[in-house]
Design an enzyme around this catalytic site. Structure first.
Site, PDB file in Angstrom:
ATOM      1  N   CYS A  74      44.074  49.904  48.774  1.00 51.19           N
ATOM      2  CA  CYS A  74      42.973  49.618  49.709  1.00 51.19           C
ATOM      3  C   CYS A  74      42.992  50.612  50.872  1.00 51.19           C
ATOM      4  CB  CYS A  74      43.088  48.203  50.263  1.00 51.19           C
ATOM      5  SG  CYS A  74      42.981  46.933  48.993  1.00 51.19           S
ATOM      6  N   CYS A 102      39.283  47.260  40.861  1.00 49.07           N
ATOM      7  CA  CYS A 102      39.026  45.975  41.529  1.00 49.07           C
ATOM      8  C   CYS A 102      37.554  45.807  41.885  1.00 49.07           C
ATOM      9  CB  CYS A 102      39.901  45.817  42.761  1.00 49.07           C
ATOM     10  SG  CYS A 102      39.895  47.209  43.868  1.00 49.07           S
TER      11      CYS A 102
END
Lengths: 134, 172
Positions: free
Chosen positions: A105, A36
């Site tokens: 994350c 990402c």
């Protein structure tokens, strides 16, 4: 996808954003997720009794990555290094109610904590070794 | 007609290599696409048209993949060495990550289109360097998996920077 209230809160009012001047009492962790393109820098400031007295972060990424690192800095403050290593991505993900696609994350935040601690410890060992040889 | 089991390189009758001529690739793509375009088969049977649509989709995917140096590198590496877990980034050097933060800060601080354009040019130069590196990785008979992945990951970060610059330009 909707963010949880807690993610939004950290995203809109991130805690402890910034960085420390690099010195012996500071440990810096840098991590990134190629998939990402997120980058995260997390720093801890450790006092003489081995307690993390302050923490800072700088994250370029999605709301969940920012919230994960923001929360991590909050949790780190006041902990010993040993206590800091017990922070797991699962707790971060649960606290922020991250959906499965955003779990990575919180993993990034845990990796950043580990990297910061290891960087600090490396510096300390280096300093001890110097004192011994010096 | 097009073999649906063919790999993306075979599809365009190209060698499985990282270096390729984009102009030539586009020509091959347009030629193939014109053969299977569903509009041309309006008078054919339902089955034939459906097959043509599938092939057109395949050719499209293949073109989009090979056109992009990043996607091409990923595809080629997996084609040569098997599946790669791209989520597991492997080790990124502190220096590289520090640089990434600096790029991001520069993008956030850019206060004019000219500044953003300048950043874009510099990021593109970095991309080109990484692409040259990739071409080297793929040139040897025994591709060093870890090094190739590392370079691809770096390129992925640079692409992300280009996206961020674009985003800033659009909202500026």
């Amino acid at each position: 996808m909707a963010y949880s209230d807690k993610v939004l809160d950290h995203y809109e009012n991130p805690r402890n954003v910034g960085s420390f001047e690099d010195d012996e009492s500071v440990g810096t962790g840098m991590v990134g997720a190629p998939a990402c393109g997120d980058v995260m820098k997390l720093q801890i400031k450790v006092n003489e009794s081995g307690i993390i007295e302050d923490a800072r972060f700088k994250t370029y990424g999605c709301g969940s990555a920012i919230a994960s690192s923001s929360l991590a800095t909050e949790w780190l403050k006041g902990r010993t290094l040993d206590q800091a290593t017990t922070i797991k991505n699962k707790e971060i993900a649960e606290e922020l109610a991250l959906p499965p696609v955003k779990i990575h994350c919180s993993v990034l935040a845990e990796d950043a904590i580990k990297a910061a601690i290891s960087d600090y410890q490396k510096k300390q060992h280096g300093a001890v070794a110097e004192k011994k040889t010096g | 007609m097009v073999q649906s089991s063919a790999n993306y390189f075979e599809l365009f009758k190209l060698p499985a290599d990282f270096s390729l001529d984009l102009v030539d690739l586009k020509k091959r793509y347009l030629r193939l696409q014109s053969v299977v375009h569903p509009d041309k088969l309006a008078h054919r049977s339902e089955l034939e048209r459906r097959r043509a649509l599938q092939q057109a989709t395949l050719i499209n995917d293949a073109y989009q993949t090979l056109k992009s140096p990043l996607l091409r590198a990923k595809y080629l590496l997996e084609f040569k060495l098997g599946e790669v877990n791209w989520e597991q980034g492997g080790e990124l050097s502190m220096a590289f990550l520090t640089e990434q933060i600096q790029w991001r800060e520069a993008i956030a601080a850019a206060d004019s289109m000219a500044a953003l354009e300048d950043l874009k040019e510099r990021v593109k130069q970095q991309c080109q360097q990484l692409e040259t590196e990739l071409a080297q990785h793929f040139k040897v008979a025994n591709i060093v998996r870890e090094s190739a992945i590392a370079t691809i990951n770096q390129l992925q970060f640079m692409y992300k920077l280009l996206e961020e610059i674009q985003l800033r330009s659009d909202t500026a």
